[in-house]
Design an enzyme around this catalytic site. Structure first.
Site, PDB file in Angstrom:
ATOM      1  N   GLU A 155     -16.116  52.067 -89.396  1.00 29.39           N
ATOM      2  CA  GLU A 155     -17.194  51.646 -90.511  1.00 29.39           C
ATOM      3  C   GLU A 155     -16.716  52.661 -91.824  1.00 29.39           C
ATOM      4  O   GLU A 155     -16.548  53.681 -91.343  1.00 29.39           O
ATOM      5  CB  GLU A 155     -18.591  51.842 -90.125  1.00 29.39           C
ATOM      6  N   GLY A 166     -11.129  48.861 -86.407  1.00 34.14           N
ATOM      7  CA  GLY A 166     -11.264  49.656 -87.481  1.00 34.14           C
ATOM      8  C   GLY A 166     -12.503  50.413 -87.405  1.00 34.14           C
ATOM      9  O   GLY A 166     -13.327  50.386 -86.535  1.00 34.14           O
ATOM     10  N   ASP A 170     -27.136  42.409 -97.474  1.00 35.96           N
ATOM     11  CA  ASP A 170     -27.225  43.540 -96.443  1.00 35.96           C
ATOM     12  C   ASP A 170     -25.914  44.464 -96.432  1.00 35.96           C
ATOM     13  O   ASP A 170     -25.732  45.088 -95.577  1.00 35.96           O
ATOM     14  CB  ASP A 170     -27.642  43.327 -95.069  1.00 35.96           C
ATOM     15  N   GLY A 191     -27.442  47.255 -82.364  1.00 33.60           N
ATOM     16  CA  GLY A 191     -27.831  47.120 -83.592  1.00 33.60           C
ATOM     17  C   GLY A 191     -29.290  47.027 -83.588  1.00 33.60           C
ATOM     18  O   GLY A 191     -30.186  47.115 -82.330  1.00 33.60           O
ATOM     19  N   LYS A 192     -29.861  46.649 -84.754  1.00 32.59           N
ATOM     20  CA  LYS A 192     -31.158  46.694 -84.943  1.00 32.59           C
ATOM     21  C   LYS A 192     -31.955  45.505 -83.924  1.00 32.59           C
ATOM     22  O   LYS A 192     -32.736  45.471 -83.249  1.00 32.59           O
ATOM     23  CB  LYS A 192     -31.739  46.368 -86.423  1.00 32.59           C
ATOM     24  N   GLU A 193     -31.064  44.308 -84.050  1.00 35.71           N
ATOM     25  CA  GLU A 193     -31.681  42.881 -83.526  1.00 35.71           C
ATOM     26  C   GLU A 193     -30.514  42.430 -82.548  1.00 35.71           C
ATOM     27  O   GLU A 193     -30.762  41.411 -81.823  1.00 35.71           O
ATOM     28  CB  GLU A 193     -32.186  42.138 -84.429  1.00 35.71           C
ATOM     29  N   GLY A 194     -29.337  43.012 -82.670  1.00 31.52           N
ATOM     30  CA  GLY A 194     -28.323  42.136 -81.939  1.00 31.52           C
ATOM     31  C   GLY A 194     -27.647  43.190 -80.870  1.00 31.52           C
ATOM     32  O   GLY A 194     -27.755  44.550 -81.184  1.00 31.52           O
ATOM     33  N   LYS A 208     -21.626  38.863 -80.095  1.00 37.14           N
ATOM     34  CA  LYS A 208     -22.673  39.213 -80.708  1.00 37.14           C
ATOM     35  C   LYS A 208     -24.056  38.370 -80.216  1.00 37.14           C
ATOM     36  O   LYS A 208     -23.983  37.404 -80.390  1.00 37.14           O
ATOM     37  CB  LYS A 208     -22.711  39.367 -82.217  1.00 37.14           C
ATOM     38  N   GLY A 263     -22.332  49.038 -79.824  1.00 37.12           N
ATOM     39  CA  GLY A 263     -23.184  49.449 -80.979  1.00 37.12           C
ATOM     40  C   GLY A 263     -24.464  48.633 -80.581  1.00 37.12           C
ATOM     41  O   GLY A 263     -24.653  47.634 -80.442  1.00 37.12           O
TER      42      GLY A 263
HETATM   43  N1  LIG Z   1     -15.922  41.915 -85.521  1.00 41.29           N
HETATM   44  C1  LIG Z   1     -16.053  43.000 -85.076  1.00 41.29           C
HETATM   45  N2  LIG Z   1     -15.143  43.972 -84.842  1.00 41.29           N
HETATM   46  C2  LIG Z   1     -15.150  45.492 -84.672  1.00 41.29           C
HETATM   47  N3  LIG Z   1     -16.334  45.903 -84.582  1.00 41.29           N
HETATM   48  C3  LIG Z   1     -17.473  45.221 -84.836  1.00 41.29           C
HETATM   49  C4  LIG Z   1     -17.453  43.611 -85.215  1.00 41.29           C
HETATM   50  N4  LIG Z   1     -18.666  43.330 -85.487  1.00 41.29           N
HETATM   51  C5  LIG Z   1     -19.349  44.275 -85.094  1.00 41.29           C
HETATM   52  N5  LIG Z   1     -18.898  45.351 -84.772  1.00 41.29           N
HETATM   53  C6  LIG Z   1     -19.348  46.748 -84.508  1.00 41.29           C
HETATM   54  O1  LIG Z   1     -20.689  46.762 -84.118  1.00 41.29           O
HETATM   55  C7  LIG Z   1     -21.586  47.272 -84.996  1.00 41.29           C
HETATM   56  C8  LIG Z   1     -22.824  46.325 -85.439  1.00 41.29           C
HETATM   57  O2  LIG Z   1     -22.509  45.151 -85.759  1.00 41.29           O
HETATM   58  P1  LIG Z   1     -23.150  44.437 -86.949  1.00 41.29           P
HETATM   59  O3  LIG Z   1     -22.627  43.032 -86.880  1.00 41.29           O
HETATM   60  O4  LIG Z   1     -23.057  45.271 -88.200  1.00 41.29           O
HETATM   61  O5  LIG Z   1     -24.562  44.132 -86.237  1.00 41.29           O
HETATM   62  P2  LIG Z   1     -26.112  44.945 -86.660  1.00 41.29           P
HETATM   63  O6  LIG Z   1     -25.776  45.740 -87.706  1.00 41.29           O
HETATM   64  O7  LIG Z   1     -27.007  43.700 -87.010  1.00 41.29           O
HETATM   65  O8  LIG Z   1     -26.344  45.711 -85.390  1.00 41.29           O
HETATM   66  C9  LIG Z   1     -20.616  47.651 -86.413  1.00 41.29           C
HETATM   67  O9  LIG Z   1     -21.199  48.479 -87.154  1.00 41.29           O
HETATM   68  C10 LIG Z   1     -19.441  47.602 -85.730  1.00 41.29           C
HETATM   69  O10 LIG Z   1     -19.233  49.112 -85.376  1.00 41.29           O
HETATM   70 MG   LIG Z   2     -24.451  46.121 -89.258  1.00 39.00          MG
END
Ligand SMILES: Nc1ncnc2c1ncn2[C@@H]1O[C@H](COP(=O)(O)OP(=O)(O)O)[C@@H](O)[C@H]1O
Ligand SMILES: [Mg+2]
Length: 295
Positions: free
Chosen positions: A194, A192, A230, A103-106, A122, A101
């Site tokens: 979302e 899992g 958030d 993310g916006k900043e990660g 991350k 995935g």
């Molecule tokens: N610990 C984790 N286990 C499984 N999937 C994860 C986990 N952390 C993040 N993800 C996946 O990565 C996506 C983005 O992670 P997130 O922590 O929400 O960062 P951001 O929204 O800042 O990009 C999540 O929606 C999920 O699908």
């Molecule tokens: Mg997120």
């Protein structure tokens, strides 16, 4: 198509990583680290150092500045490689896999630990919400030294690791944090999906998920003293046996910070509206707030 971080990492020799580390160190003093600074700190011939700099430049891990002198700065990918290499050296991970995935900043990757467990790495970019004052400066990014962006990203990594550790200690359903280095946080992989993508839940199951979420918010508020800030159906992962985990905590605020009450209300409203809209579960926001705040 960006190349995979792990493939890039495998192309590097110890000298290349050493050069990256020296440049990172030099950034505390220089905006562009002079060539002489690098050469002075590395026990290798100038030819080898220059060959390494060419290679790192080509791989886009550093950027070369040519003016009246030559200097180098690190890119975000260069910083990713430094964190990755430290995590491998510490035997936290043994292999980095695919992204899960953007993310916006990660940037988020699956990885494997030496014991064979799946973990998530991350890599933070600069912060959001809690660092909005810095975000406003974004259009002036060229004037902001790179080291301050890196410093913020590292702080965000540390924040996420520490709040996850505190939450986990109190029994909250959040991913277990495993390690952090620089701007990178390694955490347990939650198998899992979302919440927004979960299909065909019964009303009982939906209620169970909502209860899990409220329990975690209550632990966060009462025992750790924080508000997520958030929360939404995108930051909840639901496992096959209907356990709900709240992820993505780095923008949390302490409950006595200004604005914390509004953020808590926002979090609760968001999640309540989701269950009302999608599962027709009647929820009383005041009731939930009472449970989260306790007493
Ligand atoms: N610990 C984790 N286990 C499984 N999937 C994860 C986990 N952390 C993040 N993800 C996946 O990565 C996506 C983005 O992670 P997130 O922590 O929400 O960062 P951001 O929204 O800042 O990009 C999540 O929606 C999920 O699908
Ligand atoms: Mg997120």
């Amino acid at each position: 198509m960006p190349r995979r971080l792990w493939d890039i990492y495998l192309k590097l020799e110890p000298l290349d990583v050493k050069v990256l580390r020296v440049i990172e160190k030099g950034l505390s003093k220089y905006e562009f680290v002079p060539l002489e600074y690098i050469e002075r700190r590395i026990r290798a011939s100038p030819t080898r150092v220059n060959r390494s700099l060419d290679k790192l430049n080509e791989l886009k891990l550093i950027r070369r500045y040519v003016g009246h002198t030559t200097g180098y700065t690190l890119t975000y990918m260069g910083l990713d490689i430094l964190a990755l290499s430290a995590l491998v050296a510490r035997e936290v991970i043994s292999r980095l896999g695919d992204t899960i995935g953007v993310g916006k900043e990660g940037r988020i990757y699956l990885a494997e630990s030496p014991a064979g467990d799946l973990v998530v790495v991350k890599f933070h970019r600069e912060g959001r919400r809690s660092f909005q004052h810095i975000r406003k400066l974004r259009s002036y990014a060229m004037q902001v030294p790179r080291k301050s962006w890196f410093r913020v990203a590292k702080l965000v990594g540390e924040r996420e690791f520490k709040v996850l550790a505190a939450l986990k200690d109190e029994g909250a359903k959040v991913p277990n944090p495993i390690a952090w280095n620089r701007h990178a946080v390694v955490q347990e992989f939650i198998p899992g999906v979302e919440l927004y993508r979960v299909r065909d839940l019964s009303v009982d199951e939906a209620e169970k998920i909502l209860n899990d979420i409220i329990d975690t918010l209550a632990i966060a508020y009462q025992r750790v003293g924080v508000v997520h800030g958030d929360l939404s159906e995108y930051n909840v992962l639901v496992t096959e046996d209907i356990e709900a985990y709240i992820i993505d905590w780095p923008q949390f605020v302490y409950k006595d910070e200004p604005g914390a009450d509004e953020l808590l209300l926002r979090d609760v409203r968001y999640i309540a509206n989701f269950f009302k809209r999608k599962y027709r579960i009647q929820v009383d926001i005041g009731e939930i707030l009472k449970r989260v705040r306790g007493g």
